[in-house]
Design an enzyme around this catalytic site. Structure first.
Site: not given
Length: 413
Positions: A53, A58, A189, A211, A215
């Site tokens: 996050e 993005t 998201r 990418d 986590q």
């Protein structure tokens, strides 16, 4: 016997012809391999790393908007389901947290309790179909003072960053002819799992951007991408100083980002790779510091005595301060370099953003008693991943840094 001679001569000619064809084919293959090698060497492979996050995905979406003609209608329609899920997750999370926070947050209008019950009991079903009553309940709840008060305490529980954005746009999203805008897609998201490659070209320079999920259980996959990487783009959410990890409620998110950056910076496989540091979510950081409800010094006591460097850096210098041993930066002649914040910043916002930057940059200089190799440098940038113009400017600078490093590596500079 003469006949055998003619046969042998014909066979010899056929063999020579075959050999000539094979040689020509081999030359074509060699030429193609040489061209492929040149293209491969000229292609810049960028690895996006960072905690979950932080905004990595993005950044990838911005590359598509800026360098791949954005999203077509089919791709936009495919995002509608994800956006609706973001709205559902947001209102479920907020209304669910109202009773679990300490102290709990009551509804301002108690007659809305049946609507909370609907959200918690019906909207949580796996095959939820988003009927009209869902939007009605959600709109009324989002306007409630108690729900808003619970949202204001969202650092105390896990809530997606785009919650307010999409709940504010509910009247638009619920329309039958709704088609997501670029900003909607940027804000949407979706958890990244696995490795995703995006290819694009900027001014005839080819880039491949990888990418990978941020986590903890996704990080074991990172090493698969280390080979032939030109640069690492490490993305850190600066606004996460008052938040904890989804996967470990005992760990502060920003400290996790700092620990992760330290492990990437000190990784022996990455000692010859420079790192571009995106200090992301500057817009949310500014809002939090300005509101003053969540103080940085409550989580980082050392911030109390921190002062911004004596000579405030000009935007054209700030991404590559000499004190942090960066290469000279080639700036774009078409787009002026600047950060997301201007020179007349709120002093506390300015102090917060530079404090966080210095926390990361100290990792790069720790234990460095000699001039570091030009192959392992850090280039910090202040970014807002949902701001297309900001990312355009920053990536233009990154492109210059990457190309310059490439020229140094092949000894042309």
């Amino acid at each position: 016997m003469p006949m055998m001679g003619c046969w042998g001569q014909r066979k010899s000619e056929e063999t020579r012809d075959l050999e000539k064809k094979q040689k020509r084919a081999n030359r074509r293959i060699d030429e193609q391999l040489k061209k492929d090698k040149q293209v491969y060497r000229a292609t810049h492979r960028l690895l996006l790393l960072g905690a979950g996050e932080s905004g990595k995905s993005t950044i990838v979406k911005q590359m598509k908007i800026l360098h791949q003609n954005s999203f077509d209608e089919q791709e936009r329609r495919q995002k509608i389901a994800d956006i609706k899920k973001n709205i559902r997750d947001a209102i479920i999370t907020i209304t669910g947290a109202m009773s679990t926070l300490t102290p709990p947050v009551p509804l301002a209008d108690h007659t809305l309790q049946s609507r909370v019950d609907y959200i918690q009991d019906v909207a949580t079903q796996p095959e939820f179909s988003y009927p009209s009553e869902f939007y009605e309940h959600t709109e009324l709840l989002w306007k409630d003072g108690g729900v808003q008060a619970c949202y204001e305490r969202s650092n105390e529980y896990q809530l997606i960053d785009c919650a307010q954005y999409f709940l504010d746009r509910l009247s638009v999203v619920k329309q039958s002819d709704y088609l997501p805008t670029d900003q909607d897609i940027l804000r949407c998201r979706v958890l990244t799992s696995g490795i995703y490659e995006t290819k694009f070209e900027v001014n005839h320079v080819k880039f491949h951007m990888f990418d990978v999920g941020g986590q903890r259980d996704e990080r074991r996959k990172w090493i698969q991408c280390f080979n032939e990487v030109r640069a690492i783009i490490f993305v850190a959410a600066c606004s996460s100083y008052d938040m904890v990890l989804r996967e470990d409620p005992s760990q502060n998110r920003l400290r996790e980002a700092l620990d992760l950056f330290r492990s990437v910076w000190n990784n022996r496989w990455l000692k010859k790779i420079s790192t571009i540091l995106f200090l992301n979510k500057q817009d949310i950081l500014e809002q939090k510091i300005t509101d003053g409800k969540s103080k940085l010094e409550d989580y980082y006591p050392e911030f109390v005595s921190y002062t911004v460097p004596e000579r405030p850096l000009h935007p054209a210098e700030e991404e590559c301060p000499k004190s942090f041993c960066c290469l000279p930066v080639m700036t774009s002649s078409r787009v002026p370099r600047q950060s997301t914040q201007q020179a007349d910043d709120n002093p506390e916002v300015m102090r917060a953003k530079y404090f966080i930057r210095d926390e990361f940059m100290r990792i790069c200089t720790a234990g460095s008693h000699s001039t570091p190799s030009h192959q392992h440098r850090c280039y910090p940038h202040f970014t807002c991943a949902v701001d297309t113009e900001n990312i355009r400017r920053v990536f233009n600078d990154c492109k210059d840094i990457i190309q310059r490093k490439h020229l140094v590596d092949i000894e042309m500079l």
